[in-house]
Design a protein around this motif. Structure first.
Motif, PDB file in Angstrom:
ATOM      1  N   ARG A 153       0.828  -1.222   0.000  1.00 36.71           N
ATOM      2  CA  ARG A 153       0.000   0.000   0.000  1.00 36.71           C
ATOM      3  C   ARG A 153       0.854   1.261   0.000  1.00 36.71           C
ATOM      4  NH1 ARG A 153      -2.287   1.090   5.777  1.00 36.71           N
ATOM      5  NH2 ARG A 153      -0.569   0.360   7.064  1.00 36.71           N
ATOM      6  N   PHE A 154       2.053   1.212   0.629  1.00 31.91           N
ATOM      7  CA  PHE A 154       2.957   2.361   0.602  1.00 31.91           C
ATOM      8  C   PHE A 154       3.672   2.439  -0.749  1.00 31.91           C
ATOM      9  CE2 PHE A 154       2.963   1.629   5.338  1.00 31.91           C
ATOM     10  CZ  PHE A 154       2.202   2.747   5.625  1.00 31.91           C
ATOM     11  N   ARG A 155       3.991   1.264  -1.277  1.00 29.13           N
ATOM     12  CA  ARG A 155       4.663   1.218  -2.576  1.00 29.13           C
ATOM     13  C   ARG A 155       3.769   1.845  -3.649  1.00 29.13           C
ATOM     14  NH1 ARG A 155       6.320  -4.663  -4.635  1.00 29.13           N
ATOM     15  NH2 ARG A 155       6.571  -4.887  -2.400  1.00 29.13           N
ATOM     16  N   GLN A 156       2.491   1.438  -3.635  1.00 24.83           N
ATOM     17  CA  GLN A 156       1.568   1.936  -4.658  1.00 24.83           C
ATOM     18  C   GLN A 156       1.411   3.456  -4.578  1.00 24.83           C
ATOM     19  OE1 GLN A 156      -2.424   0.324  -4.449  1.00 24.83           O
ATOM     20  NE2 GLN A 156      -2.907   0.944  -6.533  1.00 24.83           N
ATOM     21  N   ILE A 157       1.312   3.959  -3.353  1.00 27.77           N
ATOM     22  CA  ILE A 157       1.054   5.400  -3.219  1.00 27.77           C
ATOM     23  C   ILE A 157       2.285   6.220  -3.609  1.00 27.77           C
ATOM     24  CG2 ILE A 157       1.683   5.966  -0.797  1.00 27.77           C
ATOM     25  CD1 ILE A 157      -1.297   7.078  -0.670  1.00 27.77           C
ATOM     26  N   ILE A 158       3.481   5.711  -3.311  1.00 24.36           N
ATOM     27  CA  ILE A 158       4.712   6.408  -3.712  1.00 24.36           C
ATOM     28  C   ILE A 158       4.821   6.444  -5.231  1.00 24.36           C
ATOM     29  CG2 ILE A 158       7.217   5.943  -3.908  1.00 24.36           C
ATOM     30  CD1 ILE A 158       6.778   7.518  -1.472  1.00 24.36           C
ATOM     31  N   ILE A 159       4.505   5.318  -5.866  1.00 21.92           N
ATOM     32  CA  ILE A 159       4.616   5.264  -7.332  1.00 21.92           C
ATOM     33  C   ILE A 159       3.619   6.231  -7.976  1.00 21.92           C
ATOM     34  CG2 ILE A 159       4.366   3.783  -9.358  1.00 21.92           C
ATOM     35  CD1 ILE A 159       5.264   1.424  -7.515  1.00 21.92           C
ATOM     36  N   LEU A 160       2.372   6.175  -7.488  1.00 19.73           N
ATOM     37  CA  LEU A 160       1.348   7.020  -8.110  1.00 19.73           C
ATOM     38  C   LEU A 160       1.621   8.505  -7.887  1.00 19.73           C
ATOM     39  CD1 LEU A 160      -1.872   4.985  -7.208  1.00 19.73           C
ATOM     40  CD2 LEU A 160      -0.808   5.182  -9.457  1.00 19.73           C
ATOM     41  N   ARG A 161       2.008   8.851  -6.666  1.00 19.75           N
ATOM     42  CA  ARG A 161       2.160  10.276  -6.330  1.00 19.75           C
ATOM     43  C   ARG A 161       3.528  10.823  -6.766  1.00 19.75           C
ATOM     44  NH1 ARG A 161       0.579  15.158  -6.282  1.00 19.75           N
ATOM     45  NH2 ARG A 161       1.848  16.460  -4.936  1.00 19.75           N
ATOM     46  N   ASP A 162       4.606  10.110  -6.442  1.00 17.85           N
ATOM     47  CA  ASP A 162       5.938  10.696  -6.656  1.00 17.85           C
ATOM     48  C   ASP A 162       6.604  10.266  -7.962  1.00 17.85           C
ATOM     49  OD1 ASP A 162       5.866  12.199  -4.382  1.00 17.85           O
ATOM     50  OD2 ASP A 162       6.794  10.686  -3.114  1.00 17.85           O
ATOM     51  N   ILE A 163       6.246   9.102  -8.484  1.00 17.40           N
ATOM     52  CA  ILE A 163       6.862   8.691  -9.762  1.00 17.40           C
ATOM     53  C   ILE A 163       5.943   9.068 -10.931  1.00 17.40           C
ATOM     54  CG2 ILE A 163       7.762   6.753 -11.114  1.00 17.40           C
ATOM     55  CD1 ILE A 163       8.615   5.445  -8.498  1.00 17.40           C
ATOM     56  N   GLN A 164       4.670   8.707 -10.829  1.00 15.86           N
ATOM     57  CA  GLN A 164       3.736   9.039 -11.908  1.00 15.86           C
ATOM     58  C   GLN A 164       3.236  10.485 -11.803  1.00 15.86           C
ATOM     59  OE1 GLN A 164       4.553   6.211 -13.625  1.00 15.86           O
ATOM     60  NE2 GLN A 164       2.439   5.801 -14.198  1.00 15.86           N
ATOM     61  N   GLU A 165       3.453  11.085 -10.658  1.00 15.78           N
ATOM     62  CA  GLU A 165       3.074  12.484 -10.405  1.00 15.78           C
ATOM     63  C   GLU A 165       1.576  12.755 -10.600  1.00 15.78           C
ATOM     64  OE1 GLU A 165       6.614  15.402 -11.111  1.00 15.78           O
ATOM     65  OE2 GLU A 165       6.439  14.177 -12.919  1.00 15.78           O
ATOM     66  N   LEU A 166       0.757  11.842 -10.114  1.00 16.68           N
ATOM     67  CA  LEU A 166      -0.692  12.068 -10.161  1.00 16.68           C
ATOM     68  C   LEU A 166      -1.082  12.964  -8.984  1.00 16.68           C
ATOM     69  CD1 LEU A 166      -2.023   8.461 -10.966  1.00 16.68           C
ATOM     70  CD2 LEU A 166      -1.424  10.270 -12.552  1.00 16.68           C
ATOM     71  N   SER A 167      -2.225  13.622  -9.112  1.00 17.76           N
ATOM     72  CA  SER A 167      -2.666  14.509  -8.024  1.00 17.76           C
ATOM     73  C   SER A 167      -3.151  13.664  -6.840  1.00 17.76           C
ATOM     74  CB  SER A 167      -3.808  15.395  -8.510  1.00 17.76           C
ATOM     75  OG  SER A 167      -4.956  14.613  -8.728  1.00 17.76           O
ATOM     76  N   TYR A 168      -3.217  14.315  -5.665  1.00 19.92           N
ATOM     77  CA  TYR A 168      -3.714  13.597  -4.489  1.00 19.92           C
ATOM     78  C   TYR A 168      -5.138  13.066  -4.737  1.00 19.92           C
ATOM     79  CZ  TYR A 168       0.131  15.125  -1.446  1.00 19.92           C
ATOM     80  OH  TYR A 168       1.360  15.306  -0.861  1.00 19.92           O
ATOM     81  N   GLU A 169      -5.926  13.859  -5.436  1.00 22.11           N
ATOM     82  CA  GLU A 169      -7.324  13.447  -5.708  1.00 22.11           C
ATOM     83  C   GLU A 169      -7.355  12.201  -6.593  1.00 22.11           C
ATOM     84  OE1 GLU A 169      -6.198  16.543  -5.952  1.00 22.11           O
ATOM     85  OE2 GLU A 169      -7.363  17.578  -4.387  1.00 22.11           O
ATOM     86  N   GLU A 170      -6.493  12.186  -7.606  1.00 23.71           N
ATOM     87  CA  GLU A 170      -6.458  11.015  -8.504  1.00 23.71           C
ATOM     88  C   GLU A 170      -5.976   9.776  -7.747  1.00 23.71           C
ATOM     89  OE1 GLU A 170      -5.573  12.584 -12.994  1.00 23.71           O
ATOM     90  OE2 GLU A 170      -4.004  12.922 -11.524  1.00 23.71           O
ATOM     91  N   VAL A 171      -4.972   9.968  -6.900  1.00 22.68           N
ATOM     92  CA  VAL A 171      -4.455   8.831  -6.116  1.00 22.68           C
ATOM     93  C   VAL A 171      -5.565   8.278  -5.224  1.00 22.68           C
ATOM     94  CG1 VAL A 171      -2.782   8.120  -4.359  1.00 22.68           C
ATOM     95  CG2 VAL A 171      -2.080   9.693  -6.156  1.00 22.68           C
ATOM     96  N   GLY A 172      -6.320   9.194  -4.595  1.00 22.38           N
ATOM     97  CA  GLY A 172      -7.425   8.778  -3.726  1.00 22.38           C
ATOM     98  C   GLY A 172      -8.468   7.992  -4.496  1.00 22.38           C
ATOM     99  N   ALA A 173      -8.769   8.471  -5.728  1.00 25.33           N
ATOM    100  CA  ALA A 173      -9.781   7.783  -6.540  1.00 25.33           C
ATOM    101  C   ALA A 173      -9.290   6.396  -6.947  1.00 25.33           C
ATOM    102  CB  ALA A 173     -10.104   8.619  -7.773  1.00 25.33           C
ATOM    103  N   ILE A 174      -8.018   6.269  -7.284  1.00 28.52           N
ATOM    104  CA  ILE A 174      -7.479   4.965  -7.710  1.00 28.52           C
ATOM    105  C   ILE A 174      -7.443   3.994  -6.538  1.00 28.52           C
ATOM    106  CG2 ILE A 174      -5.361   3.788  -8.495  1.00 28.52           C
ATOM    107  CD1 ILE A 174      -4.809   6.408 -10.155  1.00 28.52           C
ATOM    108  N   MET A 175      -6.978   4.489  -5.384  1.00 31.16           N
ATOM    109  CA  MET A 175      -6.823   3.586  -4.234  1.00 31.16           C
ATOM    110  C   MET A 175      -8.092   3.491  -3.390  1.00 31.16           C
ATOM    111  SD  MET A 175      -2.874   4.355  -3.119  1.00 31.16           S
ATOM    112  CE  MET A 175      -2.755   2.958  -2.015  1.00 31.16           C
ATOM    113  N   LYS A 176      -9.091   4.278  -3.784  1.00 27.11           N
ATOM    114  CA  LYS A 176     -10.384   4.283  -3.087  1.00 27.11           C
ATOM    115  C   LYS A 176     -10.224   4.630  -1.605  1.00 27.11           C
ATOM    116  CE  LYS A 176     -12.834   1.216  -6.251  1.00 27.11           C
ATOM    117  NZ  LYS A 176     -11.859   1.171  -7.320  1.00 27.11           N
TER     118      LYS A 176
END
Lengths: 199, 214
Positions: free
Chosen positions: A146-169
């Protein structure tokens, strides 16, 4: 195969998936071209293996083809497809853990010791520019999923916090606190790997 | 919560510049004063700058070919196995369930329709059997030797082809002798009056020289 209409390249994702739902396979091809590398990067950073990542991305596009009508316009298409890819990557990770459990338990004690030494030797052998990337990837691999996924989405893929929230529900507040914890954990892992001789 | 915990708890928002003025001021002040926290903040800043710049992997040329091959296989599989090839996987299950319900409903409807029209399939005829132990000629119950109330109707006559539902329903309970008599009489009347157009049944009844045991 179905209709193949020419599509304006600047058309947005939601319009593309709508056209695909109406039977336009060219729209499907365009979605694949737009997302294949993004999703491959995401899956590769999550799994640490290019072959497994390619499999996951192919399976994602296959699911998209099979379940095109499951998408509703209430969500952004990008978050929907990242959710599919994320779920498949987690499934792949679970499968791999099971495989590793079986293969390591099959080894004798001496063989296990040899395997671990071999991994450490790899870190020390490649002292060049690509080492740092390898060390970072190793630290990412050591994070809980769960930490790996959020780091990749936010810091590597540079998605917004809102998009990360929507993906990870998860709600926005949880996204922010989890990103905070994930960064601290990753920093600690990197320090730990450096101390073990990875630099 | 001490100042270091407070600092580390908001370090991401601090680095992202996502804090209120008062919080931002506290973080800046603590960073200047606390060396371990300063080191952590520096490393996390470096990390968040480094992560987006990690090399991007790209799909190989064989990726599209493999995907198209898998899609073609999927399309062929759907065409050959699915009753609803135009529906996605999500809708296939409800579609099959609806088809099954429709099929069962149609079966029930046809069954009722055939019963209403007094049609009995010749293949479903079961020969009428009369128990030897039953008195064949008496028109009244024998008070000395009445048939057991537990004896099922099907022991008297193979009735399934005449009214299986009624037989099944009534055999669920122990019938009194009087009830059995009434049922058998009504069946015999129905067959003989031709209400059930089962020639074989009538013939079987005649051949067996059925006489109702009461």
């Amino acid at each position: 195969m179905g209709r193949r209409l020419s599509i304006d390249q600047s058309i947005d994702d939601e319009e593309l998936i709508k056209q695909f739902q109406e039977g336009n396979l060219y729209a499907y091809d365009m979605i694949v071209q737009r997302y294949k590398d993004q999703l491959l990067n995401f899956a590769f950073r999550f799994l640490g293996s290019i072959e497994e990542a390619q499999d996951v991305v192919q399976e994602t596009f296959l699911r998209l083809y099979q379940n095109k009508h499951a998408y509703r316009r209430i969500a952004k298409f990008s978050t929907w497809i990242y959710t599919i890819a994320g779920n498949l990557a987690k499934t792949e990770l679970r499968k791999r853990k099971r495989r590793k459990l079986v293969s390591i338990s099959d080894l004798s004690f001496d063989e296990r010791e040899y395997e671990i030494k071999d991994v450490q030797a790899n870190i020390e052998r490649d002292v060049d520019g690509s080492l740092k990337e390898e060390i970072i990837q190793r630290a990412i691999d050591e994070l809980p999923p769960r930490f790996r996924q959020i780091i990749i989405l936010r810091d590597i893929q540079e998605l917004s916090y809102e998009e990360v929230g929507a993906i990870m529900k998860i709600p926005l507040g949880t996204v922010k606190s989890r990103v905070n914890r994930a960064r601290l954990k990753l920093q600690a892992k990197l320090e730990d790997i450096m101390d073990r001789g990875g630099n | 919560m001490n100042n270091c915990d407070k600092f580390l708890g908001s370090i991401s928002n601090y680095i992202d510049g996502d804090l209120q003025k008062a919080e931002q001021a506290f973080m800046e002040e603590h960073e200047l004063q606390c060396l371990p926290c300063q080191k952590k903040a520096l490393q996390i800043r470096q990390l968040t700058r480094r992560l987006p710049r990690l090399p991007r992997v790209k799909t190989t040329p064989s990726f599209d070919l493999t995907l198209h091959a898998r899609l073609r296989a999927e399309i062929n599989r759907k065409r050959s196995f699915s009753l609803f090839p135009h529906l996605g996987i999500v809708w296939q299950i409800p579609a099959y369930a609806a088809a099954a319900i429709l099929f069962i409903g149609l079966g029930i409807f046809l069954d009722r329709l055939l019963v209403r029209q007094n049609f009995v399939s010749p293949t479903s005829i079961v020969p009428v059997v009369v128990e030897e132990s039953l008195p064949k000629t008496s028109s009244h119950p024998n008070p000395d030797n009445p048939p057991s109330p537990q004896t099922k109707l099907s022991h008297y006559v193979g009735l399934k082809q005449i009214n299986p539902k009624e037989l099944w329903r009534r055999e669920g309970t122990a019938l009194s002798y009087e009830e059995k008599r009434r049922t058998l009489t009504s069946i015999k009347d129905s067959v003989e009056s031709g209400r059930y157009k089962s020639r074989e049944s009538v013939l079987n009844l005649r051949q067996a020289n059925v006489s109702i045991p009461f």
